[in-house]
Design a protein around this motif. Structure first.
Motif, PDB file in Angstrom:
ATOM      1  N   GLN A 223       0.935  -1.293   0.149  1.00 28.51           N
ATOM      2  CA  GLN A 223       0.052  -0.020  -0.199  1.00 28.51           C
ATOM      3  C   GLN A 223       0.787   1.232   0.058  1.00 28.51           C
ATOM      4  O   GLN A 223       0.340   2.288   0.433  1.00 28.51           O
TER       5      GLN A 223
ATOM      6  N   LYS B  94      -3.123   2.284   8.965  1.00 28.40           N
ATOM      7  CA  LYS B  94      -3.587   3.168   7.518  1.00 28.40           C
ATOM      8  C   LYS B  94      -4.594   4.069   8.009  1.00 28.40           C
ATOM      9  O   LYS B  94      -4.541   5.126   7.533  1.00 28.40           O
TER      10      LYS B  94
ATOM     11  N   MET C 279      -3.465   7.844   7.384  1.00 30.06           N
ATOM     12  CA  MET C 279      -4.386   8.127   6.115  1.00 30.06           C
ATOM     13  C   MET C 279      -5.763   7.623   6.299  1.00 30.06           C
ATOM     14  O   MET C 279      -6.244   6.778   5.587  1.00 30.06           O
TER      15      MET C 279
ATOM     16  N   ASN D 287      -8.574   9.912   1.700  1.00 27.79           N
ATOM     17  CA  ASN D 287      -7.886   9.171   0.538  1.00 27.79           C
ATOM     18  C   ASN D 287      -9.166   9.345  -0.629  1.00 27.79           C
ATOM     19  O   ASN D 287      -8.490   9.617  -1.676  1.00 27.79           O
TER      20      ASN D 287
ATOM     21  N   SER E  67      -3.307   9.290  -5.272  1.00 34.73           N
ATOM     22  CA  SER E  67      -4.238   9.154  -4.317  1.00 34.73           C
ATOM     23  C   SER E  67      -3.557   8.997  -2.783  1.00 34.73           C
ATOM     24  O   SER E  67      -4.267   9.060  -1.918  1.00 34.73           O
ATOM     25  N   THR E  68      -2.310   8.786  -2.814  1.00 38.65           N
ATOM     26  CA  THR E  68      -1.888   8.673  -1.597  1.00 38.65           C
ATOM     27  C   THR E  68      -0.504   9.526  -1.303  1.00 38.65           C
ATOM     28  O   THR E  68       0.189   9.789  -2.408  1.00 38.65           O
TER      29      THR E  68
END
Length: 218
Positions: A8, A137, A141, A146, A195-196
């Protein structure tokens, strides 16, 4: 769990990958020397009498800060699998919690002398790894962030388009996914849409190493 996080986009350091004993102090020092941002230690719990207590709990130095949020999130994810959630507890006397220089969480993934916990541990091993990773996560995040945020690496902003096009051509020749965005009187040269934040940081590092001035925008 480490593989899940790596897939990830997280950077993962291990204190060990083989069955060789390391003292808690050694683990803490390795984390400090590696300069990591967070320390997570995985354990099984125990109780003086068999089958008297079951469930998961997470231990931290004190009940504050991001470590507290991470511990709560990990417990919540493990509870979804079927564990009893025994909560988050402060244990300032534990070496890996007081000697580490970064936020640290010690996860007790069920009691080793509880038949119910052992059955759940054996049947849901991969789910447990995923749950702990998801709790981490969720802390770093949040899922709603996200979904809403897109990160880009900006390399230049110009009043005149020709300067932006020169930089764009230079970046594309090096196979960077570069493009121009126009707005408020500027032509902005940007690279990628991520996206991250971790993915954007990796690209920013590449560009900086190549000598480009960069900022991450969202």
């Amino acid at each position: 769990m480490g593989e899940v996080l790596q897939n990830q986009g997280f950077d993962v350091e291990y204190t060990r990958t083989t069955d060789i004993y390391e003292s808690p102090y050694q683990k803490a020092m390795e984390a400090n020397e590696a300069g990591v941002d967070y320390f997570v230690s995985i354990h099984r719990n125990s109780y003086p009498m068999d089958n008297q207590v079951l469930g998961v709990e997470s231990l931290i130095y004190n009940l504050s800060g991001v470590k507290y949020e991470m511990a709560k999130n990990i417990n919540a994810q493990l509870e979804k699998i079927g564990f009893v959630n025994l909560g988050v507890h402060a244990r300032p006397n534990l070496i890996v919690l007081k000697r580490t220089k970064m936020p640290a969480v010690l996860v007790e993934a069920g009691f080793i002398n509880s038949d119910k916990d052992n059955q759940l541990f054996d049947q849901s091993f991969d789910d447990i790894a995923n749950a702990i990773a998801e709790g981490i996560k969720d802390t770093l995040m949040p899922s709603d962030m996200n979904k809403e945020m897109q990160y880009k690496v900006q390399v230049g902003a110009y009043r005149q388009r020709r300067y932006a096009e020169e930089l764009l051509k230079e970046l594309q020749m090096q196979e960077y996914p570069a493009y121009i965005e126009q707005g408020n009187g500027f032509f902005r040269v940007r690279v990628g849409e991520y996206s991250t934040l971790e993915d954007a940081v990796r690209m920013e590092r590449r560009l900086k190493q190549a000598g480009y001035p960069t900022i991450i925008v969202s």
